[in-house]
Motif scaffolding. Structure first.
Motif, mmCIF file in Angstrom:
data_model
loop_
_atom_site.group_PDB
_atom_site.id
_atom_site.type_symbol
_atom_site.label_atom_id
_atom_site.label_comp_id
_atom_site.label_asym_id
_atom_site.label_seq_id
_atom_site.Cartn_x
_atom_site.Cartn_y
_atom_site.Cartn_z
ATOM 1 N N LYS A 88 3.446 72.741 37.288
ATOM 2 C CA LYS A 88 2.849 71.835 36.301
ATOM 3 C C LYS A 88 1.350 72.074 36.187
ATOM 4 O O LYS A 88 0.784 72.035 35.093
ATOM 5 C CB LYS A 88 3.116 70.376 36.700
ATOM 6 N N SER B 19 -0.820 73.305 32.974
ATOM 7 C CA SER B 19 -1.977 72.554 32.479
ATOM 8 C C SER B 19 -3.197 73.447 32.323
ATOM 9 O O SER B 19 -4.100 73.149 31.540
ATOM 10 C CB SER B 19 -2.315 71.391 33.426
ATOM 11 N N GLN C 40 2.395 65.520 29.126
ATOM 12 C CA GLN C 40 3.350 66.246 29.964
ATOM 13 C C GLN C 40 2.935 66.276 31.426
ATOM 14 O O GLN C 40 3.766 66.161 32.326
ATOM 15 C CB GLN C 40 3.499 67.686 29.454
ATOM 16 N N VAL C 41 1.648 66.435 31.654
ATOM 17 C CA VAL C 41 1.157 66.703 33.008
ATOM 18 C C VAL C 41 0.845 65.433 33.791
ATOM 19 O O VAL C 41 1.099 65.352 34.997
ATOM 20 C CB VAL C 41 -0.099 67.611 32.942
ATOM 21 N N THR D 65 1.446 80.263 31.237
ATOM 22 C CA THR D 65 2.836 79.979 30.861
ATOM 23 C C THR D 65 3.745 81.187 31.037
ATOM 24 O O THR D 65 4.847 81.219 30.492
ATOM 25 C CB THR D 65 2.895 79.504 29.398
ATOM 26 N N LEU E 229 1.854 74.177 20.508
ATOM 27 C CA LEU E 229 1.134 74.406 21.759
ATOM 28 C C LEU E 229 0.671 75.857 21.886
ATOM 29 O O LEU E 229 0.065 76.223 22.892
ATOM 30 C CB LEU E 229 2.026 74.047 22.959
ATOM 31 N N ALA F 181 -2.564 69.556 20.745
ATOM 32 C CA ALA F 181 -2.105 70.260 21.952
ATOM 33 C C ALA F 181 -2.604 69.560 23.207
ATOM 34 O O ALA F 181 -1.874 69.421 24.194
ATOM 35 C CB ALA F 181 -2.591 71.714 21.923
ATOM 36 N N ARG G 11 -0.203 68.102 26.075
ATOM 37 C CA ARG G 11 -0.335 68.631 27.444
ATOM 38 C C ARG G 11 -0.650 67.507 28.426
ATOM 39 O O ARG G 11 -0.094 67.445 29.521
ATOM 40 C CB ARG G 11 -1.446 69.691 27.489
ATOM 41 N N ALA H 178 7.603 76.925 24.842
ATOM 42 C CA ALA H 178 6.661 75.978 24.262
ATOM 43 C C ALA H 178 6.743 76.019 22.744
ATOM 44 O O ALA H 178 6.829 77.087 22.146
ATOM 45 C CB ALA H 178 5.237 76.315 24.723
#
Length: 201
Positions: A99, A103, A141-142, A107, A122, A134, A138, A118
């Motif tokens: 993760k 961040s 998500q993180v 990727t 993104l 984006a 992000r 993604a």
């Protein structure tokens, strides 16, 4: 399976092992080559050392700042721990590491064997890429560990730390607080507010 594939079985790694895998090297491979009388070419050796040190330093910092979950072990001198240091034997949780890498915009590579899938919004190379959108996605998500903060506060903290990646800084490199505030509002999953929960609640 390939050599690297066996490392995918690990849920936890040392900083040194994780750093090797990030730069695409099998942990212990260079040492094994040296033991067998072979070594990397000078240019490859210099690149290996530089990349490995960068990865190790980044993971140490992230672990120290609780951006990556794990266990910190101090470096030792004559079997005595040195306060404030982080040993390469310190442990990191693989999922938390993944993760964190995501961040930071990484990727691909060992920790993303199939890519991230993604979406286009993104992808910085997409002609319709919107940095604030984006950044909001992000952050959402993180940011999972609120550490006693409200979601908006935790999101804003992450956005400040990563402001430069999404163009949310001024000419002096300082975070643009207005942009961060707006983006945190978009990503906030608790817009009604409320008192922050203490860890463990």
């Amino acid at each position: 399976m390939e050599q690297l594939d066996y490392w995918r079985l690990c849920d936890e790694l040392s900083i040194d092992q994780a750093a090797h895998l990030i730069i695409g090297m099998v942990p212990g491979e260079v040492e094994a080559m040296a033991a067998n009388g072979s070594e990397l070419l000078p240019r490859a050796q210099a690149e290996y050392i530089t990349n490995l040190e960068a990865a190790q330093t980044a993971i140490k910092s992230a672990l120290r700042r609780n951006l990556i979950k794990g266990n910190i072990f101090a470096e030792c001198d004559h079997d005595f721990p040195i306060e404030g240091t982080v040993s390469l034997d310190s442990r990191v949780e693989v999922e938390s590491l993944r993760k964190w890498l995501f961040s930071r915009g990484i990727t691909a590579g060992f920790f993303f064997p199939n890519g991230t899938n993604a979406p286009d919004y993104l992808d910085p190379n997409n002609s319709r890429y919107a940095p604030k959108l984006a950044a909001a996605v992000r952050a959402w998500q993180v940011v999972t560990d609120l550490n006693g903060k409200t979601p908006k506060q935790a999101l804003a903290k992450w956005l400040r730390e990563h402001a430069a990646e999404f163009g949310m800084t001024d000419d002096e490199g300082k975070p643009n607080e207005t942009g961060i505030e707006e983006t945190a509002k978009v990503a906030n999953w608790q817009p009604s507010g409320g008192a922050p929960k203490t860890p463990g609640e």
